[in-house]
Design a protein around this motif. Structure first.
Motif, PDB file in Angstrom:
ATOM      1  N   PHE A 164       0.839  -1.079   0.189  1.00 23.16           N
ATOM      2  CA  PHE A 164       0.052   0.015   0.088  1.00 23.16           C
ATOM      3  C   PHE A 164       0.969   1.214   0.030  1.00 23.16           C
ATOM      4  O   PHE A 164       0.673   2.143  -0.819  1.00 23.16           O
ATOM      5  CB  PHE A 164      -0.851  -0.221   1.205  1.00 23.16           C
ATOM      6  CG  PHE A 164      -1.440   1.364   1.631  1.00 23.16           C
ATOM      7  CD1 PHE A 164      -2.430   1.798   1.025  1.00 23.16           C
ATOM      8  CD2 PHE A 164      -0.999   2.124   2.736  1.00 23.16           C
ATOM      9  CE1 PHE A 164      -3.005   2.986   1.396  1.00 23.16           C
ATOM     10  CE2 PHE A 164      -1.458   3.095   3.137  1.00 23.16           C
ATOM     11  CZ  PHE A 164      -2.463   3.892   2.358  1.00 23.16           C
ATOM     12  N   GLU A 172       2.578   1.684  -3.408  1.00 27.24           N
ATOM     13  CA  GLU A 172       1.920   2.125  -4.751  1.00 27.24           C
ATOM     14  C   GLU A 172       1.186   3.494  -4.419  1.00 27.24           C
ATOM     15  O   GLU A 172       1.118   4.610  -5.041  1.00 27.24           O
ATOM     16  CB  GLU A 172       0.487   1.132  -4.659  1.00 27.24           C
ATOM     17  CG  GLU A 172      -0.730   1.567  -5.389  1.00 27.24           C
ATOM     18  CD  GLU A 172      -0.325   1.417  -6.960  1.00 27.24           C
ATOM     19  OE1 GLU A 172       0.813   0.931  -7.413  1.00 27.24           O
ATOM     20  OE2 GLU A 172      -0.877   2.370  -7.696  1.00 27.24           O
ATOM     21  N   TRP A 221      -4.279  -2.675  -4.509  1.00 34.93           N
ATOM     22  CA  TRP A 221      -5.117  -1.268  -4.402  1.00 34.93           C
ATOM     23  C   TRP A 221      -6.345  -1.338  -5.152  1.00 34.93           C
ATOM     24  O   TRP A 221      -7.569  -0.896  -4.452  1.00 34.93           O
ATOM     25  CB  TRP A 221      -4.340  -0.316  -5.095  1.00 34.93           C
ATOM     26  CG  TRP A 221      -4.803   1.116  -4.868  1.00 34.93           C
ATOM     27  CD1 TRP A 221      -5.422   1.693  -5.627  1.00 34.93           C
ATOM     28  CD2 TRP A 221      -4.076   2.203  -4.125  1.00 34.93           C
ATOM     29  NE1 TRP A 221      -5.917   2.703  -5.076  1.00 34.93           N
ATOM     30  CE2 TRP A 221      -4.985   3.212  -4.274  1.00 34.93           C
ATOM     31  CE3 TRP A 221      -3.082   2.089  -3.108  1.00 34.93           C
ATOM     32  CZ2 TRP A 221      -4.832   4.309  -3.482  1.00 34.93           C
ATOM     33  CZ3 TRP A 221      -3.110   3.388  -2.307  1.00 34.93           C
ATOM     34  CH2 TRP A 221      -3.904   4.481  -2.399  1.00 34.93           C
TER      35      TRP A 221
END
Ligand SMILES: NC(=O)C1=CN([C@@H]2O[C@H](COP(=O)(O)OP(=O)(O)OC[C@H]3O[C@@H](n4cnc5c(N)ncnc54)[C@H](OP(=O)(O)O)[C@@H]3O)[C@@H](O)[C@H]2O)C=CC1
Ligand SMILES: CC1=C(/C=C/C(C)=C/C=C/C(C)=C/C=O)C(C)(C)CCC1
Length: 334
Positions: A225, A228, A323
């Motif tokens: 996370f 990204e 995501w």
């Protein structure tokens, strides 16, 4: 057999005593990164999830000492108010809510249950109405190796709280973080990410549940996370970094079953070998406040230094897929 067991216990006790002694004579290397400038964070607003206990509480105490307005995002208001009272007493010598002349910041308690998307949305709605700025978001709250449980929305608890709740929280607060830039996001992961995998076919662990694997998976998700998000935030002056705190003596081990008679031994060992919450919180404090990491984004830290990641934590296609699926799971994208 009995002799071997006795020898092992004696060795553990000896080691614990040696380490305990070394703490007192200062042999143990401790690099505390708290700034000496007492007003370093003055004028900054910091949100810390799970700030009533352990690492979150220690992080809150230090950022408060540096002058920040600290919002404690906690699931249990009574526990959070009690922690806030204690922190004020420790720092100000009083339970008063206001900042004082010594430059200590301000503490605010707000209810946030990361196991409920409704609670995350309500929390963000209120925060966006009432707070004009947000300089630092620290995604710290976590749950460790609990029995199989589901969040209000039906997600496996560790993935739901450690990853999905924070995923929604961060996304809903991105606008405010961007308008407050330069701003920072700090994500608390764990070295145990190494034992996890993102098994997209069973993110809810309905086919099988292994509590260690699910914790590790959630901590790997924290890192993917972060990486990204760092890509998505390029050019915004909002940075995001992730860290592991080491092994720290906190309430995280609440679901570990230790037989009553063995508890004193475990307590002694943890006291001697584990970091204190203040030691463990140093990397969170560093990433939240140090000028040394201004502009640094998408990196993984331990003991206030950048560290290497395993390839599985740097896989961009897995990070993107996670995501996209997380957006659907939390209802940002239908
Ligand atoms: N301690 C360690 O050795 C390590 C810790 N970590 C990570 O550090 C972070 C902090 O943990 P630590 O301080 O050790 O543990 P603690 O259990 O002391 O603190 C965890 C915090 O998270 C909160 N929390 C748990 N569930 C929720 C929820 N549903 N909604 C909101 N808050 C919640 C807890 O609230 P409450 O008090 O109400 O339960 C508590 O405030 C975690 O992310 C953990 O994974 C990583 C590696 C090692
Ligand atoms: C403090 C303490 C305990 C241990 C907690 C532990 C071991 C937490 C470990 C968490 C880790 C390593 C998380 C990594 O992400 C016991 C043994 C329950 C009881 C004695 C007091």
């Amino acid at each position: 057999m009995a002799l071997a067991a006795a020898a092992a216990v004696l060795a553990a006790l000896g080691g614990a005593l040696w380490l305990a002694a070394s703490r007192f004579v200062g042999l143990r290397a401790q690099r505390l990164h708290g700034s000496r400038d007492p007003s370093h964070m003055h004028g900054k607003t910091v949100l810390i999830t799970g700030a009533n206990s352990g690492l979150g509480r220690a992080t809150a105490a230090e950022l408060l000492r540096l002058g920040a307005r600290v919002i404690m995002g906690c699931r249990d208001r009574a526990r959070a108010e009690e922690a806030a009272r204690q922190l004020r007493r420790e720092l100000l010598g009083t339970g008063a809510a206001e900042p004082d002349a010594r430059g200590v910041g301000e503490l605010v308690v707000r209810e946030l249950d990361l196991a409920s998307l409704r609670s995350v949305r309500a929390f963000c709605h209120e925060l966006l109405q009432e707070e004009p700025r947000l300089d630092v978001l620290i995604n710290n709250a976590g749950i460790f190796q609990c029995p199989y449980m589901k969040t209000e929305d039906g997600f496996e608890m560790q993935f739901g709280v450690n990853h999905l709740g924070h995923f929604l929280l961060t996304n809903l607060l991105l606008g405010l973080l961007k308008s407050s830039a330069p701003s920072r996001i700090v994500v608390v992961s764990s070295k145990l990410y190494k034992y996890g995998d993102i098994n997209f076919d069973d993110l809810n662990s309905e086919q099988s549940y292994n509590k260690s694997f699910c914790y590790s998976r959630s901590k790997l998700a924290n890192i993917l996370f972060t990486r990204e998000l760092a890509h998505r935030l390029e050019g915004t002056n909002v940075t995001v970094n992730v860290l592991h705190p080491g092994i720290v003596r906190t309430n995280l081990g609440r679901y570990i079953h230790i037989p009553l008679l063995a508890k004193p031994l475990f307590n002694l060992v943890s006291w001697a070998f584990f970091k204190t919450p203040l030691e463990g919180a140093q990397t969170s404090i560093y990433l939240a406040s140090s000028p040394e990491v201004e502009g640094v984004s998408g990196k993984y830290f331990g003991d206030c230094k950048e560290e290497e990641l395993l390839p599985k934590a740097m896989d961009e296609s897995v990070a993107r897929k996670l995501w996209d699926i997380s957006e659907v799971m939390v209802g940002i994208l239908k």
